[in-house]
Design an enzyme around this catalytic site. Structure first.
Site, mmCIF file in Angstrom:
data_model
loop_
_atom_site.group_PDB
_atom_site.id
_atom_site.type_symbol
_atom_site.label_atom_id
_atom_site.label_comp_id
_atom_site.label_asym_id
_atom_site.label_seq_id
_atom_site.Cartn_x
_atom_site.Cartn_y
_atom_site.Cartn_z
ATOM 1 C CD GLU A 177 -35.935 -37.120 -32.314
ATOM 2 O OE1 GLU A 177 -35.132 -36.214 -32.604
ATOM 3 O OE2 GLU A 177 -35.696 -38.006 -31.468
ATOM 4 C CD GLU A 365 -35.531 -32.656 -29.983
ATOM 5 O OE1 GLU A 365 -34.479 -33.342 -30.033
ATOM 6 O OE2 GLU A 365 -36.599 -33.099 -29.544
#
Length: 456
Positions: A177, A365
């Site tokens: 991320e 995720e």
């Protein structure tokens, strides 16, 4: 689609996703390992950040976390008992290179070798994330992600990991991320290292983009048969109204949150035409950078939890867009104040499928934090169970519609240190009593165990 389905109504089976579909759980070093200064490990930016009063909920820190470093076998054996065959974890940069560069800490290398070997012994495939936010503080003292020298620092770090672990680890993720660790850490200052401002944010963006590709190239060179990916946070962006100003605001938010790092890797450059402030990155781009930002990843990991509703705002600099908090919209939310909105994961899979250069997509995720209540040795987390099941229905819908999706990893295996929110929000399939480090498989974990068992 109802978001309040009874869990018993869920009819999907893991086997329905196909025999090659990958199922697993995701974690991160700082969030689970503890042992923050053990066996040669030095200080990371998160080790430093948690010490400043007010940075973390209730003064929490990750110095002990889940004690995974001390007792990794316990959790891996528990994983095995729950039929989990793929384990995503990250390498702590400061555990293997205490100074960020230079002298190798063999004790740190040995720890990850033991984790990798024990996973394999237990029939669990290791998936390694190279950078999950814990930059060495020694490198941050030199500017961290704002310093172009990080291109060389990161290359050396990746090369070390590839050489030491690549004989057994074949599944790799370069960055976790980048939008979050650059935005929250170098623009808003709410995450480590706590720096603020556009002059910090823009060079951090460019250097992370460059390192994303550098890491991929090193792995391609050093690791035989490597499957190389990187991961992106993403949220469906919906305009607050049909007003032109709100629609434009939503488009800008989508550009920043969902497009900023994927498009340069595909050779499309930064999406500065749709967000003018990004044109200022040009001052950090050197000859050859635009070509070197590109890397042909084997897969892209998308990490979706929610959607965001955005409206125009004159008061927000650069973006002129404001996210309307979920709690103000009278919708179902998690403890993170994120809307429970299962279609968002379908929309993100659809969005990333629209890029021609993406070969394969894995949900690396997805999960939720709710208020778990422990009664003796039971944690009945029906809201999390419903969340996972309804999001998985959307993943299956995407697959049925022909979208590329090849795997799904739950965030996360055990409750852990959840960055600025400390230990308050619990995301785990497994409950941890942080006073005793006792593990209790939650109702959602038992369901996931049985769900995966039917896939065998």
């Amino acid at each position: 689609m109802s978001q309040k389905n009874n869990p018993q109504d869920f009819q999907l089976k893991a086997s329905n996703f196909g025999k090659n579909f990958v199922w697993g759980v995701s974690t991160a070093a700082y969030q689970i390992e503890g042992a923050h200064n053990v066996a040669g490990k030095s200080e990371s930016i998160w080790d430093r950040f948690v010490l400043k009063k007010g940075n973390i909920y209730n003064g929490h820190h990750g110095q002990d976390a889940c004690e995974f470093y001390a007792d990794y076998e316990r959790d891996i054996l528990l994983m095995k008992s729950m039929n989990i065959e793929n384990f995503r974890f990250s390498i702590s940069w400061t555990r293997v290179l205490p100074n960020g560069v230079g002298v190798v800490n063999e004790a740190g290398i040995n720890f990850y070798n033991k984790v990798i070997d024990f996973c394999i012994t237990c029939g669990i495939t290791p998936w390694v994330t190279l950078y999950h936010w814990d930059l060495p503080q020694s490198l941050e003292d030199k500017g961290g992600w704002t310093n172009r020298e990080i291109l060389g620092w990161f290359e050396a770090y990746v090369k070390l990991c590839a050489k030491r672990f690549g004989d057994r680890v074949k599944h790799w993720m370069v960055l976790n991320e980048p939008m979050v660790f650059t935005g929250a850490g170098y623009f808003l200052g709410v995450h480590a290292p706590g720096r603020k401002g556009l002059k910090k944010f823009l060079p951090a963006i460019h250097h992370a983009t460059m390192c994303q590709a550098i890491g991929g190239r090193v792995l391609r060179t050093e690791v035989v048969d490597a499957e190389i990916g990187t991961t992106f946070s993403c949220s469906q962006i919906t305009p607050f109204s049909n007003k032109k100003t709100d629609v434009i605001a939503a488009q800008k938010a989508d550009t920043l949150l969902n497009r900023l790092f994927i498009e340069p890797s595909l050779g499309l450059g930064y999406p500065s035409d749709d967000l003018r402030v990004l044109k200022r990155i040009e001052k950090y781009i050197q000859p050859g950078d635009k070509e070197n930002m590109v890397f042909d990843f084997d897969f892209i990991g998308i990490q979706n939890y929610t959607r965001e509703v955005v409206r125009h705002s004159y008061t927000v600099p650069y973006l002129r867009a404001k996210i309307i908090k979920a709690t103000k919209r009278n919708v179902e939310t998690t403890l993170m104040d994120w809307e429970v909105y299962p279609p968002s994961i379908y929309e993100m899979l659809k969005k990333f499928n629209s890029y021609e250069g993406i070969k394969k997509i894995i949900v690396t995720e997805n999960g939720a934090a709710f208020e778990d209540v422990r009664r003796n040795n039971n944690v009945k987390d029906l809201k999390r169970l419903s969340y996972l099941q309804n999001y998985l229905k959307e993943v299956k819908r995407a697959q049925k519609d022909g979208l590329k999706v090849s795997g799904y990893f739950v965030w996360t295996f055990t409750d852990n240190f959840e960055w600025a929110e400390g230990y308050y929000p619990r995301f785990g399939l497994v409950y941890i009593d942080f006073d005793t480090q006792k593990r209790i498989i939650k109702t959602s974990g038992k369901w996931f165990r049985n769900f995966l068992a039917k896939n065998k």
